[in-house]
Design a protein around this motif. Sequence first.
Motif, PDB file in Angstrom:
ATOM      1  N   ASN A  64     -28.299  28.831 -24.241  1.00 44.64           N
ATOM      2  CA  ASN A  64     -28.567  29.962 -25.215  1.00 44.64           C
ATOM      3  C   ASN A  64     -28.636  29.832 -26.840  1.00 44.64           C
ATOM      4  O   ASN A  64     -29.102  29.400 -27.712  1.00 44.64           O
ATOM      5  N   ALA A  65     -27.234  28.980 -26.641  1.00 45.68           N
ATOM      6  CA  ALA A  65     -26.320  28.572 -27.972  1.00 45.68           C
ATOM      7  C   ALA A  65     -27.581  27.522 -28.331  1.00 45.68           C
ATOM      8  O   ALA A  65     -27.835  26.907 -29.656  1.00 45.68           O
ATOM      9  N   ILE A  66     -27.467  26.622 -27.406  1.00 46.63           N
ATOM     10  CA  ILE A  66     -29.116  25.514 -28.215  1.00 46.63           C
ATOM     11  C   ILE A  66     -30.212  26.009 -28.660  1.00 46.63           C
ATOM     12  O   ILE A  66     -30.223  25.292 -29.268  1.00 46.63           O
ATOM     13  N   LYS A  67     -30.622  26.959 -27.793  1.00 54.41           N
ATOM     14  CA  LYS A  67     -31.743  26.959 -27.647  1.00 54.41           C
ATOM     15  C   LYS A  67     -31.633  27.903 -29.638  1.00 54.41           C
ATOM     16  O   LYS A  67     -32.892  27.735 -30.740  1.00 54.41           O
ATOM     17  N   THR A  68     -30.519  28.261 -30.560  1.00 50.94           N
ATOM     18  CA  THR A  68     -30.490  28.772 -31.011  1.00 50.94           C
ATOM     19  C   THR A  68     -29.600  28.220 -32.406  1.00 50.94           C
ATOM     20  O   THR A  68     -30.095  28.663 -33.371  1.00 50.94           O
ATOM     21  N   ILE A  69     -29.664  26.988 -32.316  1.00 55.50           N
ATOM     22  CA  ILE A  69     -29.082  26.099 -33.166  1.00 55.50           C
ATOM     23  C   ILE A  69     -30.150  25.982 -34.876  1.00 55.50           C
ATOM     24  O   ILE A  69     -30.958  26.108 -34.648  1.00 55.50           O
ATOM     25  N   PRO A  70     -29.306  26.392 -35.908  1.00 53.55           N
ATOM     26  CA  PRO A  70     -30.187  26.969 -37.036  1.00 53.55           C
ATOM     27  C   PRO A  70     -30.296  25.469 -37.166  1.00 53.55           C
ATOM     28  O   PRO A  70     -30.170  25.125 -39.153  1.00 53.55           O
ATOM     29  N   LEU A  71     -31.549  24.567 -36.871  1.00 55.15           N
ATOM     30  CA  LEU A  71     -31.722  23.009 -37.083  1.00 55.15           C
ATOM     31  C   LEU A  71     -32.823  23.081 -36.486  1.00 55.15           C
ATOM     32  O   LEU A  71     -33.811  23.860 -35.584  1.00 55.15           O
ATOM     33  N   PRO A  73     -36.278  22.364 -33.700  1.00 60.60           N
ATOM     34  CA  PRO A  73     -35.782  22.078 -32.614  1.00 60.60           C
ATOM     35  C   PRO A  73     -36.137  20.599 -31.896  1.00 60.60           C
ATOM     36  O   PRO A  73     -36.001  19.791 -31.226  1.00 60.60           O
ATOM     37  N   THR A  74     -36.957  19.742 -32.475  1.00 61.70           N
ATOM     38  CA  THR A  74     -37.308  18.455 -32.728  1.00 61.70           C
ATOM     39  C   THR A  74     -36.263  16.864 -32.892  1.00 61.70           C
ATOM     40  O   THR A  74     -36.456  16.317 -32.874  1.00 61.70           O
ATOM     41  N   TYR A  75     -35.013  17.558 -34.189  1.00 63.02           N
ATOM     42  CA  TYR A  75     -34.571  16.754 -34.209  1.00 63.02           C
ATOM     43  C   TYR A  75     -33.944  16.235 -33.048  1.00 63.02           C
ATOM     44  O   TYR A  75     -33.264  16.574 -32.034  1.00 63.02           O
ATOM     45  N   THR A  76     -32.973  14.883 -33.074  1.00 56.40           N
ATOM     46  CA  THR A  76     -32.555  14.127 -32.118  1.00 56.40           C
ATOM     47  C   THR A  76     -31.452  15.227 -30.878  1.00 56.40           C
ATOM     48  O   THR A  76     -31.333  15.066 -30.036  1.00 56.40           O
ATOM     49  N   PRO A  77     -30.137  15.422 -31.903  1.00 56.03           N
ATOM     50  CA  PRO A  77     -29.976  15.935 -31.301  1.00 56.03           C
ATOM     51  C   PRO A  77     -29.871  16.992 -30.645  1.00 56.03           C
ATOM     52  O   PRO A  77     -29.684  17.024 -29.181  1.00 56.03           O
ATOM     53  N   ILE A  78     -30.718  17.536 -30.645  1.00 57.08           N
ATOM     54  CA  ILE A  78     -31.107  18.833 -30.091  1.00 57.08           C
ATOM     55  C   ILE A  78     -31.972  18.809 -28.716  1.00 57.08           C
ATOM     56  O   ILE A  78     -31.828  19.435 -28.016  1.00 57.08           O
ATOM     57  N   VAL A  79     -33.149  17.448 -28.863  1.00 57.64           N
ATOM     58  CA  VAL A  79     -33.648  17.701 -27.974  1.00 57.64           C
ATOM     59  C   VAL A  79     -32.687  16.482 -26.829  1.00 57.64           C
ATOM     60  O   VAL A  79     -33.305  16.727 -25.573  1.00 57.64           O
ATOM     61  N   LEU A  80     -31.758  15.780 -27.024  1.00 51.72           N
ATOM     62  CA  LEU A  80     -30.439  15.285 -26.056  1.00 51.72           C
ATOM     63  C   LEU A  80     -29.354  16.198 -25.836  1.00 51.72           C
ATOM     64  O   LEU A  80     -30.081  15.788 -24.530  1.00 51.72           O
ATOM     65  N   LEU A  81     -29.846  17.476 -26.529  1.00 50.07           N
ATOM     66  CA  LEU A  81     -29.077  18.256 -25.867  1.00 50.07           C
ATOM     67  C   LEU A  81     -29.914  19.857 -24.390  1.00 50.07           C
ATOM     68  O   LEU A  81     -29.306  19.649 -23.564  1.00 50.07           O
ATOM     69  N   LYS A  82     -31.049  19.053 -24.845  1.00 52.59           N
ATOM     70  CA  LYS A  82     -31.844  20.110 -24.034  1.00 52.59           C
ATOM     71  C   LYS A  82     -32.243  19.428 -22.829  1.00 52.59           C
ATOM     72  O   LYS A  82     -32.574  20.202 -21.738  1.00 52.59           O
ATOM     73  N   ARG A  83     -32.559  17.955 -22.862  1.00 51.86           N
ATOM     74  CA  ARG A  83     -32.858  17.223 -21.672  1.00 51.86           C
ATOM     75  C   ARG A  83     -32.165  16.871 -20.937  1.00 51.86           C
ATOM     76  O   ARG A  83     -32.868  16.422 -19.718  1.00 51.86           O
TER      77      ARG A  83
END
Length: 136
Positions: A64-71, A73-83
């Motif tokens: 849930n924390a990853i899903k709500t990061i205030p950036l 969702p296509t930014y590289t760090p978030i993609v890596l965290l999700k994938r």
Amino acid sequence: MYIMSQQEEIINKIEQDKIDFDPGLQLLLEDPEYNFRRLFTTLTNYIFNAIPEKTHYNTETYQNAIKTIPLKPTYTPIVLLKRFPTRISFYRLAELPENEYKKIITSLLWIFKITDTERRNTECKNGCGHFWHELK
């Protein structure tokens, strides 16, 4: 007793809503002693300690924390965290170029804020002895 650095105190005050997220993030990033590797390592350790599941470091709160990061969702760090699994994604974050550093720190600070708040409200709600949960 361990004495927190100014950086650690700011991180924990952000987590406890004693400093708003955006101004607190700016304090960390604009610190004259800012060092990405040191801040990355601190936040990584804090996150791994805040997540109760120590095998995969993957909980509903973490997701849930990853899903709500205030950036975006296509930014590289978030993609890596999700994938990728948690530890692998953190290794990959550490290898990203400097132009990603602010997004990485934003993401990790947010994840820590959410995961440690959950820990404070569950595991630590009746007292835990974590001196950093007692900041004024």
